[in-house]
Design a protein around this motif. Structure first.
Motif, PDB file in Angstrom:
ATOM      1  N   ASN A 177       5.978 -23.655  -0.811  1.00 55.54           N
ATOM      2  CA  ASN A 177       6.720 -23.977  -2.008  1.00 55.54           C
ATOM      3  C   ASN A 177       6.247 -23.113  -3.190  1.00 55.54           C
ATOM      4  O   ASN A 177       5.051 -22.932  -3.387  1.00 55.54           O
ATOM      5  N   ALA A 178       7.200 -22.586  -3.974  1.00 49.90           N
ATOM      6  CA  ALA A 178       6.838 -21.738  -5.114  1.00 49.90           C
ATOM      7  C   ALA A 178       6.050 -22.524  -6.155  1.00 49.90           C
ATOM      8  O   ALA A 178       5.183 -21.977  -6.840  1.00 49.90           O
ATOM      9  N   PHE A 179       6.336 -23.823  -6.240  1.00 48.80           N
ATOM     10  CA  PHE A 179       5.627 -24.662  -7.209  1.00 48.80           C
ATOM     11  C   PHE A 179       4.142 -24.713  -6.866  1.00 48.80           C
ATOM     12  O   PHE A 179       3.275 -24.569  -7.735  1.00 48.80           O
ATOM     13  N   ILE A 180       3.860 -24.898  -5.563  1.00 44.34           N
ATOM     14  CA  ILE A 180       2.454 -25.024  -5.150  1.00 44.34           C
ATOM     15  C   ILE A 180       1.711 -23.694  -5.331  1.00 44.34           C
ATOM     16  O   ILE A 180       0.632 -23.648  -5.918  1.00 44.34           O
ATOM     17  N   THR A 181       2.323 -22.580  -4.852  1.00 44.00           N
ATOM     18  CA  THR A 181       1.659 -21.275  -5.025  1.00 44.00           C
ATOM     19  C   THR A 181       1.439 -20.992  -6.495  1.00 44.00           C
ATOM     20  O   THR A 181       0.366 -20.554  -6.899  1.00 44.00           O
ATOM     21  N   GLY A 182       2.497 -21.221  -7.287  1.00 45.94           N
ATOM     22  CA  GLY A 182       2.415 -20.924  -8.719  1.00 45.94           C
ATOM     23  C   GLY A 182       1.340 -21.728  -9.389  1.00 45.94           C
ATOM     24  O   GLY A 182       0.499 -21.175 -10.110  1.00 45.94           O
ATOM     25  N   SER A 183       1.309 -23.050  -9.150  1.00 43.48           N
ATOM     26  CA  SER A 183       0.310 -23.836  -9.865  1.00 43.48           C
ATOM     27  C   SER A 183      -1.089 -23.504  -9.395  1.00 43.48           C
ATOM     28  O   SER A 183      -2.032 -23.570 -10.175  1.00 43.48           O
ATOM     29  N   PHE A 184      -1.219 -23.138  -8.105  1.00 39.53           N
ATOM     30  CA  PHE A 184      -2.547 -22.753  -7.640  1.00 39.53           C
ATOM     31  C   PHE A 184      -3.011 -21.459  -8.288  1.00 39.53           C
ATOM     32  O   PHE A 184      -4.155 -21.355  -8.750  1.00 39.53           O
ATOM     33  N   ALA A 185      -2.105 -20.477  -8.357  1.00 36.69           N
ATOM     34  CA  ALA A 185      -2.485 -19.199  -8.962  1.00 36.69           C
ATOM     35  C   ALA A 185      -2.891 -19.403 -10.417  1.00 36.69           C
ATOM     36  O   ALA A 185      -3.964 -18.950 -10.847  1.00 36.69           O
ATOM     37  N   ILE A 186      -2.055 -20.106 -11.180  1.00 33.79           N
ATOM     38  CA  ILE A 186      -2.374 -20.324 -12.587  1.00 33.79           C
ATOM     39  C   ILE A 186      -3.597 -21.234 -12.708  1.00 33.79           C
ATOM     40  O   ILE A 186      -4.441 -21.054 -13.588  1.00 33.79           O
TER      41      ILE A 186
END
Lengths: 230, 224
Positions: free
Chosen positions: A98-107
């Motif tokens: 999920n883009a939400f999970i990757t995104g929040s992990f990266a940030i």
């Protein structure tokens, strides 16, 4: 103004959903960051050289490399890494994260490096007399940690943590490159289909200003609350 | 770990580093001028001028740099009037759009750094100058500005490093800077970790250089 109508005619409802998405990603990333700093701050303060090295490596690399590069690493590398782990367990099909999970992990990892520095600074600026007083009074370790160190650390850390929050909030705009529909991505879509980029990007800027303004107000209140004397 | 790819991509990434450094140095020069200008406006006694300067820095510090680049690159082209003026020769180039956005952004932060430096100058210094009969213009150029520069150096060093990282956003408007080339190599080879190590290493090296340069300058200035 018609462009902002709710429903099928305008982009109001889409932008509102994107606005909420930005808030959701920012809060998730901030929490992941705090979780990371809870792990890395003790490592940074420990006397063990290897632990020190690991923690310093983390904060130096993340704070010295552009956020966008970290996001690309996660976006392109995240799927590969998870599929590699899955293949060890015998699962060989394509996994999409999920883009939400990757995104929040990266940030979150970026934000964690900054919060680690904040917590380290806060703990180090507590007077050493406090530690000695606790020892002299014979406090148990966890009591002196939770009742003496943590409350003092928080009041020192909160002003700087609110800076980290502002950085995190603004960094979430970069996740738009991975396709997560937050404010920036939605404005990009709307600007593309209406050919009115000036309006939509300015509106996006306004939404970010509202967010930073509101969070500053709330955080200032929190700061006041925590800086009361004990 | 694909060592060949790392070695092969190094020359490409290094030549892209030049673009990054060009973007950084130009934006810093323009940003410093803008920052100084707005810091002086901010300290003005005229409410309107100082509020205007505050508004400028508030807007640029309160919105993501990405939005600012997109407004300038995609947004301004929409204004028909601008297309007919001479400004359009600059604004149609993504390179200059990125530099304008970076300069305004770093200018906003720099103005805050300089303002707080000006405000923390001890009034005694200025009074001493006045009592010696030095004109207020010379006090400003020979006393206030050098002291302010000295005081703002550590904070400005951080701003340079933030701006170095900020230049990576130039890749979103088709510029091939270090991050742009790194992304291109990642998306053609699907080896994100290797490319990240090389490109990240270059960025880290640059941060390290800037950090030490600022430290060195600080030391030099404090001995005077």
């Amino acid at each position: 103004m018609e462009l902002l109508y709710f429903g099928s005619k305008g982009w109001g409802d889409e932008l509102f959903a994107a606005f909420l998405m930005t808030i959701a990603v920012s809060i998730t990333a901030m929490l992941i960051g705090i979780l990371f700093s809870i792990i890395f701050t003790p490592l940074k303060l420990s006397n063990n050289k290897i632990f020190n090295f690991i923690a310093n490596f983390y904060t130096t690399v993340i704070r010295g490399v552009p956020e966008l590069l970290v996001i690309y690493l996660f976006f392109f590398g995240g799927t590969g890494a998870i599929m590699f782990v899955a293949s060890i367990f015998g699962y060989n099909e394509y996994i999409e994260i999920n883009a939400f999970i990757t995104g929040s992990f990266a940030i979150g990892i970026i934000s964690g490096a900054y919060s680690t520095e904040v917590f380290r600074g806060a703990i180090q600026s507590i007077d050493t007399g406090q530690f000695e007083a606790c020892k002299a009074l014979g406090f148990k370790k966890y009591i002196y940690f939770f009742k003496v160190i943590i409350p003092q650390m928080l009041r020192l850390a909160i002003p700087n943590l609110s800076n980290v929050w502002q950085i995190t909030l603004k960094d979430t705009s970069l996740i738009s490159v991975t396709g997560l529909v937050e404010i920036m991505r939605q404005s990009y879509i709307a600007a593309g289909s209406t050919r009115d980029p000036l309006f939509f990007y300015s509106f996006a800027a306004l939404l970010y200003l509202i967010l930073t303004f509101l969070s500053m107000k709330i955080l200032n209140k929190l700061e006041k609350n925590y800086s009361k004397g004990f | 770990m694909d060592l060949d790819l790392m070695i092969n991509s190094l020359p490409k990434l290094l030549s892209a580093t030049l673009t990054t450094l060009k973007l950084l140095s130009l934006s810093l020069i323009f940003g410093l001028i803008i920052g100084l200008f707005f810091a002086i406006m901010r300290l003005s006694k005229n409410k309107f001028i100082s509020n205007f300067s505050y508004g400028f820095s508030y807007i640029f510090r309160g919105t993501p740099l990405l939005v600012q680049i997109f407004i300038i690159y995609f947004g301004l082209g929409q204004i028909e009037y601008l297309r007919s003026t001479i400004l359009w020769t600059i604004l149609k180039e993504p390179y200059w759009c990125a530099i304008i956005a970076f300069s305004l952004n770093t200018g906003a932060y720099t103005s805050e750094i300089l303002r707080s430096a000006f405000q923390t100058i001890k009034p005694g210094l200025i009074e001493a100058g006045k009592s010696l009969g030095i004109s207020s213009k010379i006090i400003f150029y020979k006393i206030q500005i050098p002291v302010a520069i000295k005081q703002s150096l550590p904070a400005y060093g951080n701003e340079i490093i933030l701006m170095l990282k900020g230049t990576s956003l130039a890749s979103t408007v088709t510029l091939m800077d270090l991050t742009g080339v790194a992304k291109y190599i990642i998306s053609t080879t699907f080896k994100p970790v290797e490319v990240f190590i090389v490109a990240g290493g270059i960025y880290l090296f640059l941060t390290f250089l800037i950090h030490n340069l600022i430290k060195f300058t600080e030391k030099k200035m404090s001995t005077n």
